[in-house]
Design a protein around this motif. Structure first.
Motif, PDB file in Angstrom:
ATOM      1  N   LEU A 196       0.701 -16.046  -4.638  1.00 17.32           N
ATOM      2  CA  LEU A 196       0.390 -14.826  -4.166  1.00 17.32           C
ATOM      3  C   LEU A 196      -0.409 -14.000  -4.032  1.00 17.32           C
ATOM      4  CD1 LEU A 196       4.087 -13.333  -6.052  1.00 17.32           C
ATOM      5  CD2 LEU A 196       3.575 -14.220  -3.177  1.00 17.32           C
ATOM      6  N   VAL A 197      -1.347 -14.068  -5.147  1.00 14.96           N
ATOM      7  CA  VAL A 197      -2.614 -13.077  -4.595  1.00 14.96           C
ATOM      8  C   VAL A 197      -3.311 -14.484  -3.645  1.00 14.96           C
ATOM      9  CG1 VAL A 197      -4.952 -12.540  -5.389  1.00 14.96           C
ATOM     10  CG2 VAL A 197      -2.621 -12.252  -7.113  1.00 14.96           C
ATOM     11  N   ALA A 198      -3.497 -14.947  -3.895  1.00 19.12           N
ATOM     12  CA  ALA A 198      -4.385 -16.025  -2.956  1.00 19.12           C
ATOM     13  C   ALA A 198      -3.850 -16.039  -1.476  1.00 19.12           C
ATOM     14  CB  ALA A 198      -4.657 -17.578  -3.331  1.00 19.12           C
ATOM     15  N   LEU A 199      -2.459 -15.405  -1.156  1.00 21.98           N
ATOM     16  CA  LEU A 199      -2.114 -15.350  -0.487  1.00 21.98           C
ATOM     17  C   LEU A 199      -2.546 -13.876   0.821  1.00 21.98           C
ATOM     18  CD1 LEU A 199       1.629 -17.651  -0.390  1.00 21.98           C
ATOM     19  CD2 LEU A 199      -0.987 -17.668   1.537  1.00 21.98           C
ATOM     20  N   LEU A 200      -2.872 -12.766  -0.483  1.00 20.42           N
ATOM     21  CA  LEU A 200      -2.779 -11.831  -0.142  1.00 20.42           C
ATOM     22  C   LEU A 200      -4.308 -11.798  -0.144  1.00 20.42           C
ATOM     23  CD1 LEU A 200       0.450 -10.019  -2.771  1.00 20.42           C
ATOM     24  CD2 LEU A 200      -0.094 -10.239   0.162  1.00 20.42           C
ATOM     25  N   ASP A 201      -4.485 -10.586   1.367  1.00 19.18           N
ATOM     26  CA  ASP A 201      -5.344 -10.037   1.491  1.00 19.18           C
ATOM     27  C   ASP A 201      -6.087  -9.069   0.084  1.00 19.18           C
ATOM     28  OD1 ASP A 201      -7.913  -9.344   4.230  1.00 19.18           O
ATOM     29  OD2 ASP A 201      -7.185  -7.859   3.035  1.00 19.18           O
ATOM     30  N   PRO A 202      -7.201  -8.574  -0.052  1.00 19.30           N
ATOM     31  CA  PRO A 202      -7.613  -8.246  -1.273  1.00 19.30           C
ATOM     32  C   PRO A 202      -7.512  -6.502  -0.924  1.00 19.30           C
ATOM     33  CG  PRO A 202      -8.826  -8.980  -1.033  1.00 19.30           C
ATOM     34  CD  PRO A 202      -8.553  -9.490  -0.052  1.00 19.30           C
ATOM     35  N   ASP A 203      -7.210  -6.234  -0.134  1.00 22.10           N
ATOM     36  CA  ASP A 203      -6.838  -4.620   0.750  1.00 22.10           C
ATOM     37  C   ASP A 203      -5.268  -4.523   1.374  1.00 22.10           C
ATOM     38  OD1 ASP A 203      -8.970  -3.730  -0.373  1.00 22.10           O
ATOM     39  OD2 ASP A 203     -10.106  -4.222   1.275  1.00 22.10           O
ATOM     40  N   VAL A 204      -4.607  -5.414   1.187  1.00 20.37           N
ATOM     41  CA  VAL A 204      -3.338  -5.283   1.740  1.00 20.37           C
ATOM     42  C   VAL A 204      -2.122  -4.381   1.630  1.00 20.37           C
ATOM     43  CG1 VAL A 204      -1.778  -6.546  -0.521  1.00 20.37           C
ATOM     44  CG2 VAL A 204      -0.928  -7.109   1.773  1.00 20.37           C
ATOM     45  N   VAL A 205      -1.800  -4.370   2.909  1.00 18.72           N
ATOM     46  CA  VAL A 205      -0.681  -3.001   1.860  1.00 18.72           C
ATOM     47  C   VAL A 205       1.114  -3.163   1.922  1.00 18.72           C
ATOM     48  CG1 VAL A 205      -0.190  -0.198   2.825  1.00 18.72           C
ATOM     49  CG2 VAL A 205      -2.086  -1.546   3.034  1.00 18.72           C
ATOM     50  N   LEU A 206       1.492  -2.861   1.206  1.00 16.60           N
ATOM     51  CA  LEU A 206       2.853  -3.038   1.346  1.00 16.60           C
ATOM     52  C   LEU A 206       3.873  -1.956   1.546  1.00 16.60           C
ATOM     53  CD1 LEU A 206       5.006  -5.195  -0.464  1.00 16.60           C
ATOM     54  CD2 LEU A 206       5.775  -2.926  -0.946  1.00 16.60           C
ATOM     55  N   ARG A 207       4.587  -1.515   2.577  1.00 17.68           N
ATOM     56  CA  ARG A 207       5.232   0.119   2.422  1.00 17.68           C
ATOM     57  C   ARG A 207       6.606  -0.470   2.816  1.00 17.68           C
ATOM     58  NH1 ARG A 207       0.405   0.426   7.269  1.00 17.68           N
ATOM     59  NH2 ARG A 207       2.245  -1.208   8.146  1.00 17.68           N
ATOM     60  N   ALA A 208       7.720   0.305   1.888  1.00 14.78           N
ATOM     61  CA  ALA A 208       8.725  -0.080   1.972  1.00 14.78           C
ATOM     62  C   ALA A 208       9.375   1.396   1.936  1.00 14.78           C
ATOM     63  CB  ALA A 208       8.637   0.005   0.594  1.00 14.78           C
ATOM     64  N   ASP A 209      10.069   1.117   2.887  1.00 13.77           N
ATOM     65  CA  ASP A 209      11.730   2.077   3.836  1.00 13.77           C
ATOM     66  C   ASP A 209      12.672   2.013   3.087  1.00 13.77           C
ATOM     67  OD1 ASP A 209      13.408   3.878   4.213  1.00 13.77           O
ATOM     68  OD2 ASP A 209      12.042   3.898   6.546  1.00 13.77           O
ATOM     69  N   PHE A 210      13.011   2.145   1.775  1.00 12.83           N
ATOM     70  CA  PHE A 210      14.566   2.115   0.797  1.00 12.83           C
ATOM     71  C   PHE A 210      15.576   3.295   1.663  1.00 12.83           C
ATOM     72  CE2 PHE A 210      11.472   0.258  -1.598  1.00 12.83           C
ATOM     73  CZ  PHE A 210      12.005  -0.491  -2.102  1.00 12.83           C
ATOM     74  N   GLY A 211      15.238   3.726   2.946  1.00 17.88           N
ATOM     75  CA  GLY A 211      16.053   5.320   3.054  1.00 17.88           C
ATOM     76  C   GLY A 211      16.704   5.636   1.720  1.00 17.88           C
ATOM     77  N   ASP A 212      18.056   6.706   1.782  1.00 19.45           N
ATOM     78  CA  ASP A 212      18.436   6.997   0.317  1.00 19.45           C
ATOM     79  C   ASP A 212      19.013   6.527  -1.328  1.00 19.45           C
ATOM     80  OD1 ASP A 212      17.084   9.344   1.503  1.00 19.45           O
ATOM     81  OD2 ASP A 212      19.470   9.630   2.706  1.00 19.45           O
ATOM     82  N   GLY A 213      18.852   4.645  -0.419  1.00 22.27           N
ATOM     83  CA  GLY A 213      19.735   4.680  -1.456  1.00 22.27           C
ATOM     84  C   GLY A 213      18.339   4.317  -2.887  1.00 22.27           C
TER      85      GLY A 213
END
Length: 296
Positions: A196-213
């Motif tokens: 997984l780390v090898a596939l990700l840019d060192p500065d990768v950003v994950l944004r998540a919108d779960f709503g109110d759940g």
């Protein structure tokens, strides 16, 4: 053909353009539809007998409707550090239909829409109408109650914000994007942290919108190791992946036990993933991903 039918036909000629404007202004498919419908209602009440440029008149009306919606949204929204992601445009793998190609023209990915959502309503209107649709500032100025010079300044501030965000440019090869995304899913399901780390840019950003759940869930994560750990934590054995195009990029609709769960969009640059956007919530996913889920 009576006058109402004639007017409806004229409006339909401009509907796709109006949807493009409204989607870029609002980042919400349902609100964009509402804005276009409101524009039609205003046209049907006023008629078009004295309108020389119907397309321009409709663009002005839908932009003003969107501006009011943005102002109302900002007034309702509480100050928060939570991530609010725009509605993604989701289509089955295998190509976009002509209307969706038009909707996604000009590389309007989720990352750009996220940045646009940080602008003030007036800045967003000036930037969208001028930089994306080429409207002159003389026409934009009355919509925001400013002079043409002030409207130009609004667009300039917005442009600096967009450029400063350094929005990544995705790899144009969709097949390559898909190979990288598939490798990410294999590594997550296999519990392979190093892969997984090898596939990700060192500065990768994950944004998540779960709503109110899931109010306690992390909304933004940065860095390859942190995102890889979250991918391992979030892996659901009962999940099924439905490959899809999300705003024209490689992604997937995720279902769990047959129920809509999440939409995932990846920005792949080179050999690595630089951004991941996750929109979750069964009702929202069912609404935006119907084109994919309905084909199963």
């Amino acid at each position: 053909m009576d006058e109402h039918e004639w007017l409806a036909d004229r409006f339909e000629e401009h509907r796709t353009h109006l949807q493009r404007v409204a989607y870029r202004m609002l980042g919400s498919l349902s609100e964009a539809d509402d804005a276009v419908q409101d524009t039609w209602l205003r046209l049907s009440r006023s008629g078009a007998d004295e309108v020389e440029n119907l397309g321009g008149w409709l663009t002005t009306i839908v932009a003003r409707v969107c501006l009011n919606m943005l102002r109302s949204r900002r007034a309702r929204r509480e100050e928060s550090l939570e991530v609010r992601l725009p509605d993604p445009v989701i289509t089955p793998v295998g190509g976009l239909d002509p209307e969706e190609e038009v909707l996604l023209a000009d590389s309007v990915g989720l990352a750009l829409l996220v940045v646009l959502d940080t602008l003030s309503p007036a800045e967003r209107l000036a930037f969208v109408l001028h930089d994306m649709f080429g409207l002159p500032f003389q026409e934009i100025a009355p919509m925001v109650g400013r002079t043409p010079v002030a409207a130009r300044q609004l667009a300039s501030r917005a442009r600096r914000r967009v450029k400063g965000a350094e929005i990544p440019v995705p790899d144009p090869d969709l097949e390559h994007q898909r190979r990288v995304v598939d490798a990410f899913y294999r590594a997550a399901r296999g519990g392979d942290f190093d892969a997984l780390v090898a596939l990700l840019d060192p500065d990768v950003v994950l944004r998540a919108d779960f709503g109110d759940g899931r109010p306690g869930a992390p909304r933004m994560i940065r860095g390859a190791a942190a995102v890889a750990r979250q991918a391992l934590i979030g892996a659901v054995p009962a999940a099924r992946l439905h490959p899809a195009l999300v705003n024209g990029a490689a992604g997937a609709v995720v279902t769990v036990n047959g129920r809509p769960f999440a939409v995932m969009c990846f920005t792949v640059a080179g050999e690595r993933i630089v951004e991941i956007d996750v929109v979750a919530g069964p009702e929202r996913v069912a609404r935006v991903a119907s084109a994919v889920l309905g084909t199963e």
